[in-house]
Design an enzyme around this catalytic site. Structure first.
Site, PDB file in Angstrom:
ATOM      1  N   HIS A  72      -7.007  31.548  -3.148  1.00 27.08           N
ATOM      2  CA  HIS A  72      -8.300  31.493  -2.479  1.00 27.08           C
ATOM      3  C   HIS A  72      -8.545  30.079  -1.956  1.00 27.08           C
ATOM      4  O   HIS A  72      -8.519  29.116  -2.719  1.00 27.08           O
ATOM      5  CB  HIS A  72      -9.422  31.895  -3.443  1.00 27.08           C
ATOM      6  CG  HIS A  72      -9.569  33.373  -3.600  1.00 27.08           C
ATOM      7  ND1 HIS A  72     -10.748  34.044  -3.372  1.00 27.08           N
ATOM      8  CD2 HIS A  72      -8.656  34.316  -3.931  1.00 27.08           C
ATOM      9  CE1 HIS A  72     -10.555  35.336  -3.576  1.00 27.08           C
ATOM     10  NE2 HIS A  72      -9.303  35.526  -3.915  1.00 27.08           N
ATOM     11  N   TYR A 200     -21.165  33.197  -5.181  1.00 24.94           N
ATOM     12  CA  TYR A 200     -22.114  32.669  -6.160  1.00 24.94           C
ATOM     13  C   TYR A 200     -23.499  32.771  -5.527  1.00 24.94           C
ATOM     14  O   TYR A 200     -23.759  32.139  -4.500  1.00 24.94           O
ATOM     15  CB  TYR A 200     -21.811  31.211  -6.493  1.00 24.94           C
ATOM     16  CG  TYR A 200     -20.536  30.998  -7.280  1.00 24.94           C
ATOM     17  CD1 TYR A 200     -20.573  30.805  -8.657  1.00 24.94           C
ATOM     18  CD2 TYR A 200     -19.291  30.997  -6.647  1.00 24.94           C
ATOM     19  CE1 TYR A 200     -19.406  30.608  -9.381  1.00 24.94           C
ATOM     20  CE2 TYR A 200     -18.123  30.812  -7.373  1.00 24.94           C
ATOM     21  CZ  TYR A 200     -18.181  30.618  -8.738  1.00 24.94           C
ATOM     22  OH  TYR A 200     -17.041  30.428  -9.457  1.00 24.94           O
ATOM     23  N   PRO A 292     -19.712  29.268 -17.912  1.00 27.48           N
ATOM     24  CA  PRO A 292     -18.658  29.754 -17.019  1.00 27.48           C
ATOM     25  C   PRO A 292     -18.937  29.525 -15.533  1.00 27.48           C
ATOM     26  O   PRO A 292     -18.079  29.817 -14.712  1.00 27.48           O
ATOM     27  CB  PRO A 292     -18.605  31.256 -17.337  1.00 27.48           C
ATOM     28  CG  PRO A 292     -19.964  31.587 -17.848  1.00 27.48           C
ATOM     29  CD  PRO A 292     -20.438  30.366 -18.574  1.00 27.48           C
ATOM     30  N   LYS A 296     -14.438  26.478 -15.503  1.00 25.92           N
ATOM     31  CA  LYS A 296     -13.714  25.354 -16.087  1.00 25.92           C
ATOM     32  C   LYS A 296     -13.149  25.595 -17.483  1.00 25.92           C
ATOM     33  O   LYS A 296     -12.364  24.796 -17.974  1.00 25.92           O
ATOM     34  CB  LYS A 296     -14.631  24.119 -16.138  1.00 25.92           C
ATOM     35  CG  LYS A 296     -15.003  23.579 -14.772  1.00 25.92           C
ATOM     36  CD  LYS A 296     -13.785  23.085 -14.028  1.00 25.92           C
ATOM     37  CE  LYS A 296     -14.076  22.771 -12.588  1.00 25.92           C
ATOM     38  NZ  LYS A 296     -13.030  23.173 -11.668  1.00 25.92           N
ATOM     39  N   TYR A 384     -14.368  22.002  -7.832  1.00 24.03           N
ATOM     40  CA  TYR A 384     -14.033  23.412  -8.048  1.00 24.03           C
ATOM     41  C   TYR A 384     -12.518  23.615  -8.120  1.00 24.03           C
ATOM     42  O   TYR A 384     -12.029  24.361  -8.981  1.00 24.03           O
ATOM     43  CB  TYR A 384     -14.626  24.262  -6.926  1.00 24.03           C
ATOM     44  CG  TYR A 384     -14.647  25.743  -7.230  1.00 24.03           C
ATOM     45  CD1 TYR A 384     -15.696  26.307  -7.934  1.00 24.03           C
ATOM     46  CD2 TYR A 384     -13.615  26.583  -6.812  1.00 24.03           C
ATOM     47  CE1 TYR A 384     -15.731  27.665  -8.226  1.00 24.03           C
ATOM     48  CE2 TYR A 384     -13.631  27.935  -7.099  1.00 24.03           C
ATOM     49  CZ  TYR A 384     -14.696  28.477  -7.801  1.00 24.03           C
ATOM     50  OH  TYR A 384     -14.706  29.811  -8.091  1.00 24.03           O
TER      51      TYR A 384
END
Length: 393
Positions: A72, A200, A292, A296, A384
């Site tokens: 991704h 998100y 979460p 990580k 990220y």
């Protein structure tokens, strides 16, 4: 028995450490209180940082990940009706891999079995002895028999509730914690993902994450109060609530189906310092927990493994015992950065019932800055995909 390293815990961090040590010619024994089937039954994270991906390749267990995992190069944020793509690869030069933690564990278990690595499952009464001496000892029971292993070092990969952190005296250990008033209700289903990238989403009813494990398996999360019970959430109620928190343009393509697994996970930030005591080294959840939101948890555990494995390799092959005292320092620098990012993402995207009006407006301003500024988007992208590992030298 005698070995060089005893690894307490056969989750992905313990198995990965064992695999890397084995490849470096360093003998190790893994102890796990649960059965292999139980370990494989845990439903956990599915986003691998670029550094974690490279570490799995270095360990020689990446064949299935490279063929079945999904690369991704972006994620998408949704707030105030706006859909904002974050081009991870364009902004940071790196991408992430979608490949479930269960599959990582399965690959590591298969590799250890193939190479004949010593593992004891279903153990109890694990005790760590003489950790400040040159020859620590680990004792345990299995099937009514009592065992003792002499070793050089002990790696505590046994999670938040394991015995390893408890073996460090309270006078030595410092603990930092932030507990949240809500949790994540997760549902796993054999349905195609809602979108080709993860989403998100902030909503006044609560946070939403639309994630995936493969092109045919989806994972969704809803923010819920900690007072909620998973039994109160039928599949129909879950899908209905998910649709209420997402825009119609997205839900028009939502495919629902029966849940394979459903659970509520509380959110907590936790760090224990130091991550070593004598010949004991804490790894992963034994030393730190993250919400979460930033993906990580597994990746910070892999980061710990990276530092400990490289240090032990230099100890055994180059005599660099001076590096042992640097493990906690190296690991914690990256741990705290991961904690910061997870805390930041949690604060950015969730609803907080205890917020004042001022705090709510600041949260909104943060979202508007970070998700509409190239500098803000770059900060999110760099964290990220995973910050780089420091060199061990």
């Amino acid at each position: 028995m005698k070995t060089q390293v005893v690894i307490v815990g056969a989750g992905p961090s313990g198995l990965l450490l064992g695999q890397l040590l084995q490849a470096a010619g360093i003998s190790n024994i893994i102890l796990e209180r649960q059965s292999p089937d139980y370990v494989l039954g845990r439903i956990r994270a599915g986003i691998l940082e670029s550094g974690t991906v490279e570490l799995l390749r270095e360990a020689g267990v990446s064949q299935r990940m490279d063929s079945e995992g999904l690369v991704h190069e972006g994620v998408e944020f949704l707030f105030d009706g706006q859909r904002i793509p974050v081009a991870l690869k364009a902004l940071s030069g790196k991408a992430v891999m979608v490949y479930g933690q269960t599959e990582v564990t399965r690959d590591l278990m298969a590799a250890r079995e193939q190479e004949g690595g010593a593992s004891f499952y279903g153990v109890s009464r694990v005790e760590l002895h003489s950790l400040k001496s040159d020859r620590p000892r680990v004792t345990f029971e299995q099937a009514g028999e009592r065992y003792s292993i002499e070793c050089d070092y002990v790696a505590g990969c046994d999670g938040f509730h394991g015995v390893s952190r408890q073996a460090i005296p309270k006078t030595v250990l410092r603990e930092y914690e932030r507990a949240y008033s809500f949790g994540w209700l997760g549902l796993l289903a054999d349905t195609p993902p809602l979108h080709h990238e993860l989403i998100y989403a902030h909503h006044s009813r609560g946070f939403v994450l639309c994630s995936q494990r493969s092109l045919t398996r989806s994972r969704y999360y809803l923010q819920v109060p900690l007072s909620e019970k998973v039994e109160q959430w039928s599949d129909a109620r879950f899908w209905d609530e998910l649709e209420q928190r997402l825009p119609a343009e997205l839900t028009a393509g939502l495919q629902t189906g029966p849940s394979l697994e459903k659970s509520i996970a509380p959110l907590r930030s936790f760090v224990a310092e130091p991550m070593q005591y004598g010949r004991l080294f804490l790894v992963g959840d034994a030393a730190h927990i993250v919400p979460p939101t930033g993906a990580k948890g597994l990746n910070l555990a892999a980061s710990d493994v990276n530092y400990l494995w490289r240090i032990l390799s230099k100890v055994y092959h180059e005599g660099r015992t001076d590096l042992l005292e640097r493990y906690s320092e190296l690991a914690l620098r990256r741990v705290w950065k991961g904690e910061r990012f997870s805390w930041f993402m949690t604060g950015l995207l969730h609803e907080f019932s205890e917020q004042s009006g001022f705090e709510r407006r600041i949260q909104q301003a943060e979202r508007e800055y970070y998700l509409t500024s190239r500098a803000g988007l770059t900060t999110i992208a760099e964290n990220y995909v995973g910050l780089p590992f420091e060199e061990v030298r």
